[in-house]
Write an enzyme that holds these catalytic residues in place. Structure first.
Site, PDB file in Angstrom:
ATOM      1  N   SER A  41     -35.876  11.325  14.963  1.00 29.63           N
ATOM      2  CA  SER A  41     -34.770  12.262  15.099  1.00 29.63           C
ATOM      3  C   SER A  41     -34.381  12.390  16.579  1.00 29.63           C
ATOM      4  CB  SER A  41     -35.139  13.610  14.476  1.00 29.63           C
ATOM      5  OG  SER A  41     -34.013  14.428  14.304  1.00 29.63           O
TER       6      SER A  41
ATOM      7  N   ASP B 289     -31.137  10.100   4.008  1.00 30.44           N
ATOM      8  CA  ASP B 289     -31.029  10.805   5.292  1.00 30.44           C
ATOM      9  C   ASP B 289     -29.550  11.101   5.546  1.00 30.44           C
ATOM     10  OD1 ASP B 289     -30.994  11.675   7.930  1.00 30.44           O
ATOM     11  OD2 ASP B 289     -32.566  10.293   8.565  1.00 30.44           O
TER      12      ASP B 289
ATOM     13  N   HIS C 197     -34.177  12.954   5.645  1.00 32.06           N
ATOM     14  CA  HIS C 197     -34.454  12.882   7.082  1.00 32.06           C
ATOM     15  C   HIS C 197     -35.889  13.278   7.420  1.00 32.06           C
ATOM     16  CE1 HIS C 197     -33.678  12.871  11.336  1.00 32.06           C
ATOM     17  NE2 HIS C 197     -33.975  14.145  11.464  1.00 32.06           N
TER      18      HIS C 197
END
Length: 364
Positions: free
Chosen positions: A144, A307, A340
């Site tokens: 991320s 995601d 995610h």
């Protein structure tokens, strides 16, 4: 001879002055870090996500956020490697950020903390490693916001590491993701206690920060996972229409909101969101494709199905662009309901492939 095991070192290093991309200068910058693993062994630098910190393995509060991935005998084996993680510049866990005292004014920066970028974060991390005496890394890894840092590491210091492992990230932040960041910012700025960012310890904009967290949580995991987990279960307050949570999913989101508001600073949250918005490896480098073909290190890029923020197909295309110049790049897609948040869970699905990548040498 076997490497001597390091005790976990949690410390703060002074890295001096830091000139930001904006041209502004931060004085007396501190970076908090954790260092653990095998002394004198190859070093892996771990980059954390938005609300993470440098406690990758453990902290005074318990297990760190990647304890399931690294440890003795784990996928990242601390008997073979030493691991360094820093709290990012602009964070609120010991590194210089909005909570820090501005040495020029003698007061906390608060909302006056300057705009920073992902590249500023990486520059601060490189200065930390210089202070620690590390001249080269075996790998840089992160997911991320951490993945953004990994991608910048490979372009800013291309000869400093052997391997790059960007996870759950894309080469630039999409307009869709920027939109969610904007919604989170609006929630914080609309809190009656925001006070232009000059709030006190006892009057923080908790509600705004909590709402921002709720918005974020809805993007971190897939709709399929939410539906499977909560199945429209109701609470004892199901007949109410105002304050109380009528459904279990509401209770969950409120719990996550309060949990973050208890430990995170709103100004820091805003600072890091803005830094994420600047993420674009092609900025001032001729575009994403040109930048993608400038990597030198071996790369394992990991994407996760579902995601919303960093679609796996964009990561796959990025790897194809990298491979046009660097044949030592490979792509791994992990099938998961977690979306995610897959980079924080289900290590059994991708940890062994990470372990293999750390052992192999990809030849052109």
């Amino acid at each position: 001879m076997a490497n001597t095991q390091l005790s976990a070192v949690n410390d703060t290093a002074a890295i001096g002055e830091l000139t930001l991309e904006s041209g502004k200068e931060l004085k007396d910058v501190d970076i908090a870090y954790q260092r653990i693993g095998a002394a004198n062994a190859p070093a892996i630098f771990v980059c954390h996500a938005l609300t993470g910190n440098h406690y990758t393995l453990n902290s005074e509060m318990g297990e760190g956020w990647w304890a399931g991935l690294l440890g003795n005998g784990q996928y990242i084996d601390l008997e073979k490697y030493q691991v360094i993680t820093s709290n990012v510049l602009g964070g609120c866990d010991g590194s210089t950020g909005p909570l820090s005292v501005n040495p020029v004014t003698g007061s906390p920066y608060g909302a006056e903390f300057p705009l920073i970028t992902i590249r500023d974060m990486v520059q601060a991390q490189k200065k930390l490693l210089d202070v620690l005496g590390l001249g080269r890394l075996e790998a840089v890894i992160g997911g991320s916001l951490g993945g953004m840092q990994v991608l910048e590491w490979g372009l800013m210091y291309p000869d400093f590491m052997e391997r790059l492992i960007p996870i759950a990230v894309t080469p630039l932040l999409s307009d869709y993701a920027i939109g969610f960041n904007a919604a989170g910012r609006t929630a914080i700025l609309s809190d009656p206690l925001w006070n232009n960012g000059q709030y006190g310890k006892e009057s923080t904009p908790r509600k705004g920060l909590g709402i921002a967290r709720m918005i974020g949580m809805l993007t971190y995991r897939s709709g399929a996972l939410f539906n499977h987990r909560f199945q429209r279960k109701q609470t004892e307050n199901w007949e109410t229409i105002h304050e109380n949570a009528a459904f279990s999913v509401e209770s969950y989101l409120q719990y996550q909101a309060n949990k973050l508001a208890d430990r995170f600073d709103a100004n820091s949250y805003l600072t890091l969101l803005k830094a994420m918005d600047t993420h674009d490896i092609g900025r001032e480098r001729g575009g994403v494709v040109a930048a993608s073909q400038s990597y030198k290190a071996q790369m394992l890029c990991v994407g996760f199905t579902g995601d919303l923020l960093y679609p796996s197909d964009l990561m796959e295309q990025f790897v194809k662009d990298v491979q046009a110049a660097n044949k030592r790049a490979k792509y791994l897609e992990v099938s998961t309901m977690f979306g995610h948040d897959g980079f924080l869970t289900e290590f059994d699905k991708w940890g062994n492939l990470l372990k293999e990548f750390m052992r192999e040498t990809i030849k052109t």
